[in-house]
Design an enzyme around this catalytic site. Structure first.
Site, PDB file in Angstrom:
ATOM      1  CE  LYS A  44     -16.026  -3.874 -14.620  1.00 33.62           C
ATOM      2  NZ  LYS A  44     -17.466  -3.430 -15.019  1.00 33.62           N
TER       3      LYS A  44
ATOM      4  N   GLY B 140       5.265 -12.654 -16.154  1.00 29.57           N
ATOM      5  CA  GLY B 140       5.354 -13.900 -15.301  1.00 29.57           C
ATOM      6  C   GLY B 140       6.325 -13.539 -13.959  1.00 29.57           C
TER       7      GLY B 140
ATOM      8  CG  ASP C 255       1.432  -8.428 -14.218  1.00 35.84           C
ATOM      9  OD1 ASP C 255       1.028  -8.841 -15.050  1.00 35.84           O
ATOM     10  OD2 ASP C 255       2.373  -7.720 -14.467  1.00 35.84           O
TER      11      ASP C 255
HETATM   12  O1  RIB Z   1       2.288  -6.112 -16.758  1.00 34.71           O
HETATM   13  C1  RIB Z   1       3.041  -5.095 -16.426  1.00 34.71           C
HETATM   14  C2  RIB Z   1       4.528  -5.787 -17.216  1.00 34.71           C
HETATM   15  O2  RIB Z   1       4.127  -5.964 -18.552  1.00 34.71           O
HETATM   16  C3  RIB Z   1       5.712  -4.907 -16.911  1.00 34.71           C
HETATM   17  O3  RIB Z   1       6.309  -5.089 -15.822  1.00 34.71           O
HETATM   18  C4  RIB Z   1       6.364  -5.050 -18.118  1.00 34.71           C
HETATM   19  O4  RIB Z   1       7.717  -5.866 -18.130  1.00 34.71           O
HETATM   20  C5  RIB Z   1       5.725  -5.882 -19.165  1.00 34.71           C
HETATM   21  O5  RIB Z   1       5.836  -7.122 -19.354  1.00 34.71           O
END
Ligand code: RIB
Length: 306
Positions: free
Chosen positions: A214, A43, A245
């Site tokens: 991917k 998040g 992310d």
């Molecule tokens: O997507 C990577 C994240 O996954 C990391 O920062 C770790 O905290 C986990 O939540």
């Protein structure tokens, strides 16, 4: 509706990152190469990715009343993120992720701690934040019923939603029907489809919502039953933690800007690629200026060559 406000509901972790050339067997001790504590959590990572691109981000999450929690909230505030709705939990510790970097890849164990205190009731208290955003972005490191509640509220108010189904788990059909976009990686997509008991028509509908990341092979979307492959940008990867992310934060930003899905994915692809060139999930996430510089650099190429 276009606009630049995103609400992100999800995990806030401290990443405990060990680089090693050897993975210990059970009962064995090996010497690692380096250790860092880096702000993380899916998040929070997505919130930082979007905020660095100039988006107005509100984060809803929870930390413990401990030093990691304090550091992480300060860090998010310094990134320009609205942290007013981050809960400080007294009887649990801030979430952590033990990350092993080995041979260019990572393995992660998350202990959610305070993240599990984001209950549906907590979500309900923040309905106004959801209503006042253009996009709601959620992942699966907080309780599933809370993700469901958040998406329900967004749907009720006509707010577009992106579900990043990570870490993957069996998801209720209702949730998948409600969300506008689902952003699994290849592995998550396979498990997602294997776990759903739906008709061919329902599965086809779900496919059309999927944006499949991917890694170095690019992004896959489906449009009217056709597959559209968006190639990746080739970079020298230092650490791929948080690449997904970065992609999700950038995708939400691009959709807020009113970009069509294909163009939004190309933009998010660029942001994801830049992010893996440095160690740490948030450390490598580019600012808007860095993305613009990168665009100038690749401008002489056609998108299809990227
Ligand atoms: O997507 C990577 C994240 O996954 C990391 O920062 C770790 O905290 C986990 O939540």
């Amino acid at each position: 509706m276009t606009g630049r406000k995103i609400t992100i509901i999800g995990s806030i972790n401290m990443d405990l990152v060990t680089s090693t050339t050897q993975i210990p067997k059970v009962g064995e001790t090996v010497l690692g190469h380096s250790f860092h504590t880096i702000p993380g959590g899916k998040g929070a990572n997505q919130a930082v990715a979007a905020a660095r691109l100039g988006t107005d981000v509100t984060m809803i999450g929870a930390v413990g009343n401990d030093s990691f929690g304090k550091t992480l909230v300060e860090h998010l505030t310094n990134e320009g993120i609205n942290t007013e709705s981050i809960l400080k939990v007294e009887d649990n510790s801030t979430g952590i992720a033990s990350i092993i970097l080995w041979e260019g890849d990572n393995s992660i164990i998350v202990v959610p701690g305070a993240n599990n205190h984001i209950t549906p009731e907590v979500i309900g208290r923040h309905e106004d934040k959801i209503i006042n955003s253009n996009i709601l972005l959620v992942q699966l490191e907080i309780p599933l019923e809370s993700v469901n509640r958040a998406v329900e509220l967004a749907k009720k108010h006509g707010i577009r939603t992106i579900l990043n189904p990570a870490p993957i788990q069996k998801l209720p059909k209702d949730l998948l029907e409600m969300v506008d976009f689902v952003t699994p990686n290849e592995h998550e997509q396979a498990l997602l489809f294997a776990s759903i008991d739906g008709t061919d028509q329902e599965l086809e509908k779900l496919k059309e919502k999927c944006i499949v990341t991917k890694g170095s092979k690019g992004v896959l979307i489906y449009k009217n039953g056709e597959k559209i492959e968006i190639p990746s940008i080739q970079v020298e990867a230092v650490d791929t933690t948080g690449a997904g992310d970065s992609f999700n934060g950038a995708l939400a930003t691009a959709l807020c800007e009113g970009l069509e899905i294909e163009e939004a994915c190309r933009f998010a692809n660029v942001v994801g690629a830049i992010s893996v060139t440095k160690l740490g999930a948030q450390t490598g996430m580019p600012t808007k200026k860095e993305v613009e510089e990168f665009y100038k650099y690749i401008n002489h190429l056609k998108w299809s060559e990227l």
